[in-house]
Design a protein around this motif. Structure first.
Motif, PDB file in Angstrom:
ATOM      1  N   VAL A  86       0.872  -1.203  -0.089  1.00 51.38           N
ATOM      2  CA  VAL A  86       0.062   0.065  -0.006  1.00 51.38           C
ATOM      3  C   VAL A  86       0.835   1.293   0.142  1.00 51.38           C
ATOM      4  O   VAL A  86       1.337   1.429   0.997  1.00 51.38           O
ATOM      5  CB  VAL A  86      -0.806  -0.039   1.217  1.00 51.38           C
ATOM      6  N   GLU A  88       0.112   4.546  -1.359  1.00 55.96           N
ATOM      7  CA  GLU A  88      -0.599   5.515  -1.770  1.00 55.96           C
ATOM      8  C   GLU A  88      -0.082   6.923  -1.277  1.00 55.96           C
ATOM      9  O   GLU A  88       0.505   7.357  -0.436  1.00 55.96           O
ATOM     10  CB  GLU A  88      -2.114   5.435  -0.956  1.00 55.96           C
ATOM     11  N   SER A  89      -0.281   7.778  -2.494  1.00 55.03           N
ATOM     12  CA  SER A  89       0.156   9.248  -2.425  1.00 55.03           C
ATOM     13  C   SER A  89       1.619   9.728  -1.875  1.00 55.03           C
ATOM     14  O   SER A  89       1.926  10.144  -0.906  1.00 55.03           O
ATOM     15  CB  SER A  89      -0.763  10.078  -1.481  1.00 55.03           C
ATOM     16  N   ASN A 110      -2.115  -1.444  -3.798  1.00 55.16           N
ATOM     17  CA  ASN A 110      -2.453  -0.080  -3.733  1.00 55.16           C
ATOM     18  C   ASN A 110      -1.544   1.022  -4.120  1.00 55.16           C
ATOM     19  O   ASN A 110      -0.547   1.241  -3.391  1.00 55.16           O
ATOM     20  CB  ASN A 110      -3.040   0.375  -2.532  1.00 55.16           C
ATOM     21  N   LYS A 112      -2.398   4.125  -5.503  1.00 51.73           N
ATOM     22  CA  LYS A 112      -3.242   5.293  -5.719  1.00 51.73           C
ATOM     23  C   LYS A 112      -2.831   6.510  -5.572  1.00 51.73           C
ATOM     24  O   LYS A 112      -1.637   6.461  -4.851  1.00 51.73           O
ATOM     25  CB  LYS A 112      -4.442   5.422  -4.915  1.00 51.73           C
ATOM     26  N   SER A 113      -3.133   7.529  -6.416  1.00 49.50           N
ATOM     27  CA  SER A 113      -2.537   8.902  -6.319  1.00 49.50           C
ATOM     28  C   SER A 113      -0.923   9.173  -6.277  1.00 49.50           C
ATOM     29  O   SER A 113      -0.447   9.715  -5.373  1.00 49.50           O
ATOM     30  CB  SER A 113      -3.090   9.557  -5.126  1.00 49.50           C
ATOM     31  N   ASN A 114      -0.450   8.522  -7.418  1.00 47.41           N
ATOM     32  CA  ASN A 114       0.858   8.804  -7.608  1.00 47.41           C
ATOM     33  C   ASN A 114       1.236   9.667  -8.885  1.00 47.41           C
ATOM     34  O   ASN A 114       0.158  10.030  -9.423  1.00 47.41           O
ATOM     35  CB  ASN A 114       1.805   7.703  -7.256  1.00 47.41           C
ATOM     36  N   ASN A 137      -3.139   8.211 -11.550  1.00 41.94           N
ATOM     37  CA  ASN A 137      -2.051   8.256 -12.071  1.00 41.94           C
ATOM     38  C   ASN A 137      -2.130   8.717 -13.379  1.00 41.94           C
ATOM     39  O   ASN A 137      -2.898   9.568 -13.922  1.00 41.94           O
ATOM     40  CB  ASN A 137      -1.310   6.939 -11.773  1.00 41.94           C
ATOM     41  N   GLY A 631      -2.516   4.653   3.273  1.00 45.47           N
ATOM     42  CA  GLY A 631      -1.511   5.037   2.573  1.00 45.47           C
ATOM     43  C   GLY A 631      -1.291   6.364   2.925  1.00 45.47           C
ATOM     44  O   GLY A 631      -0.474   7.177   2.222  1.00 45.47           O
TER      45      GLY A 631
END
Length: 642
Positions: A86, A88-89, A110, A112-114, A137, A631
């Protein structure tokens, strides 16, 4: 010179990282004869780090760490293999996902948000994967058909990327899929006929998908397909040949553009003349009416534009002796603002004499079959029910063709707007403590209604987040109680809160067990951040997550930023699922629900016996902790979530 020195240092760093990875691979081969192990998993992660972590957020990923499963950020293990990742970000970047395909026991991925780019690689080797989150992304290219090999997948979120091409029909090979989010990409072509029996959460919005929505997906709300040149099947339009001009149909009928414009202009002129004549006629009629009819028309302007069949004066009846009294004429002269329309009428904010603010609900159709005596008897019952967490009924007005209910005005709006309004950037999060206070206040109000009368088994009949309002102090107050006593709603009962035993035909009906079910749905909204009115079946969706794979995916991301509340949220989730049991007799009584929430609010863990279906809730070994799966940064404190 400085730039050359910096470049040489970067090259040296990359060389050392590659050398380290090579050594780990050699060690792995010599000790396990090629069989996958923790060392091979770590080598894959270090390769991924070297390609993606230019911002150095993965400093804890150190090959010298003796316990990588507990010290490496975002990594969780089971039986000496990495099963959860995980991240995230964390500003990860580059086309660097491919090395993760070597984590053959991975169950949760996971990212997310990279800032990840490039195509989605072949992940078919991740046969154990259950949760795949790659949203927010810059991934591009088609959705790979290799994803259909992930037969154990429950959740697939590829939203907010740059993916293009069609939605592959091979997604039908994912029989356990509960969530499919492909929204906000550049996907094109028709929507395939997806046959996914367990699918509960679908979002294909904001793409370039065309054609009709297949019948297999027609049960999902229109928002799932918004922002596409597609929609539910409509009337068929006549198509033209590829070489025809767009206005071919007009020329074929022999009608020119000028003639068409002239016809439209003539029609508009005729309508304008007719409207002017009608306006002058009714204006003269109004001016010739006696004062009572002036009152009638004034009321019509303030509250509605519908015509009256007749008018008979009634009187305002107050339940409280202390507030300033007013008459119907004061209401008619007051400035009015419509707050909303519901199944039982239209609500208005009325400012009387520039100081007294009330909420007025107009019941034009509801209760039309009740005589004056029966209506007033029911009003007396509702007027006597007072509680700090109820919106008090201050007064009512009865006439054969007009019924008004006057309530305290709640300036804080509804809990629905608090939870679901402005979910974009700049939103102020609704922290756990606030949600607990709302739940407890609404439960206490509902318990008071259920026990207010010894002779009558009173029920609210319409519990939902739009009927939980906030006063000027931010205290939650339950509104609209008891309106089901007056007659059926003019619209179907909100299906998101409707108990399974509720009659399908709309008629006056309410029960205390159904109130508990609806309150359980409210608790699920507070926990998940999902609107019950926008889900196919929110309790069923949550049950499917709990049954198949308990993860933080069920909870609102705003709550996952808080530490130390995981046990409270899990207990509240158990209580909510107990309240939404399919069999009415299996639901707890509301007074027991109040005690549970009081216990949770005071720091206790409550009594999970109300939900026997969750025996396996804590038995899933491959679920990461809430803080890991969220995350979010690990330095968030509980005080920041109050």
């Amino acid at each position: 010179m400085a730039e050359e020195k910096k470049k040489k240092e970067e090259q040296r760093s990359i060389f050392l990282q590659c050398l380290l990875i090579l050594l780990l691979l050699l060690l792995h081969c010599s000790h396990s004869n090629g069989a996958p192990s923790l060392s091979s998993d770590l080598a894959a992660l270090l390769t991924f780090k070297s390609l993606s972590d230019s911002s150095n957020h993965l400093l804890t990923w150190n090959s010298s760490s003796p316990f990588p499963c507990s010290s490496w950020l975002g990594v969780s293990c089971s039986q000496s293999r990495i099963t959860g990742l995980v991240l995230e970000s964390l500003s990860l970047s580059g086309a660097s996902i491919a090395p993760l395909s070597n984590l053959t026991e991975l169950r949760i991925l996971n990212l997310k948000s990279n800032h990840l780019t490039g195509p989605i690689p072949d992940l078919s080797s991740l046969a154990a994967l259950k949760l795949l989150f790659l949203s927010n992304n810059s991934l591009s290219g088609p959705i790979p058909s290799s994803l259909s090999s992930l037969s154990r997948l429950y959740r697939l979120d590829l939203s907010f990327n740059l993916l293009s091409g069609p939605i592959p029909l091979s997604l039908n090979h994912l029989p356990h899929l509960l969530t499919l989010r492909l929204n906000s990409n550049n996907l094109s072509g028709p929507i395939p006929v997806l046959s996914l029996p367990n699918l509960q959460d679908l979002n294909l919005s904001s793409n370039s998908l065309t054609g009709p929505i297949p019948p297999s997906l027609s049960s999902f709300p229109p928002a799932s397909f918004a922002g596409n040149p597609t929609g539910f099947p409509t009337t068929t339009t006549v198509s033209s040949s590829p070489g025809s001009k767009p206005d071919q149909g007009i020329h074929h009928s022999g009608m020119s553009h000028a003639a068409l414009i002239a016809i439209i202009a003539g029609d508009l002129a005729a309508l304008l003349i007719a409207f002017t004549i009608l306006f002058l006629y009714f204006w003269r009629k109004i001016g010739s009416k006696p004062p009572s009819h002036h009152l009638h028309e004034g009321e019509k302007i303030v509250f509605s534009s519908s015509p009256y069949a007749g008018f008979e004066r009634g009187r305002m009846v107050f339940f409280d002796e202390t507030p300033a009294r007013f008459e119907l004429e004061d209401l008619l002269r007051a400035s009015a603002e419509m707050l909303g329309k519901g199944g039982y009428g239209t609500a208005y904010k009325a400012v009387i004499q520039d100081k007294n603010i009330v909420a007025v609900k107009r019941l034009r159709e509801t209760g039309s079959g009740l005589g004056k005596r029966e209506f007033e008897q029911r009003m007396q019952i509702l007027g006597r029910i007072q509680h700090p967490n109820l919106v008090s009924l201050k007064a009512y007005y009865y006439a054969p063709d007009e019924k008004l209910l006057v309530y305290e005005f709640m300036p804080g709006g509804s809990v629905y707007a608090l939870l679901h309004g402005n979910r974009g950037p700049g939103r102020t999060p609704v922290w756990w403590e606030v949600r607990l206070r709302v739940a407890l206040a609404a439960a206490r109000a509902l318990a008071h209604i259920h026990t207010a009368s010894r002779s009558l088994r009173l029920a609210h009949g319409n519990v939902k987040t739009t009927n939980i309002l906030l006063d000027k102090a931010g205290t939650a107050r339950l509104s609209d109680f008891g309106l089901s006593m007056l007659g059926p709603s003019s619209t179907a009962r909100d299906c998101g809160y409707r108990a399974p035993e509720a009659p399908s035909a709309e008629r006056p009906w309410a029960s205390q067990r159904a109130d508990v079910y609806a309150f359980g749905v409210v608790l699920l909204e507070l926990l998940t951040g999902r609107a019950a009115s926008e889900m196919v079946d929110l309790p069923r969706w949550v049950q499917s997550v709990v049954r198949e794979e308990w993860t933080a995916e069920v909870f609102d991301l705003e709550l996952l930023r808080c530490k130390g509340i995981e046990e409270q949220m899990v207990t509240m989730l158990q209580l909510a699922l107990g309240c939404t049991a399919t069999v009415p007799d299996q639901r707890p009584k509301i007074r027991h629900v109040v005690r549970m929430i009081e216990d949770i609010s005071s720091g206790g863990i409550g009594d999970a016996s109300v939900s026997p279906s969750l025996d396996s809730f804590d038995s899933v070994s491959d679920s990461p902790s809430l803080s890991e799966e969220s995350g979010q940064a690990h330095d968030v404190t509980l005080s920041s979530c109050r």
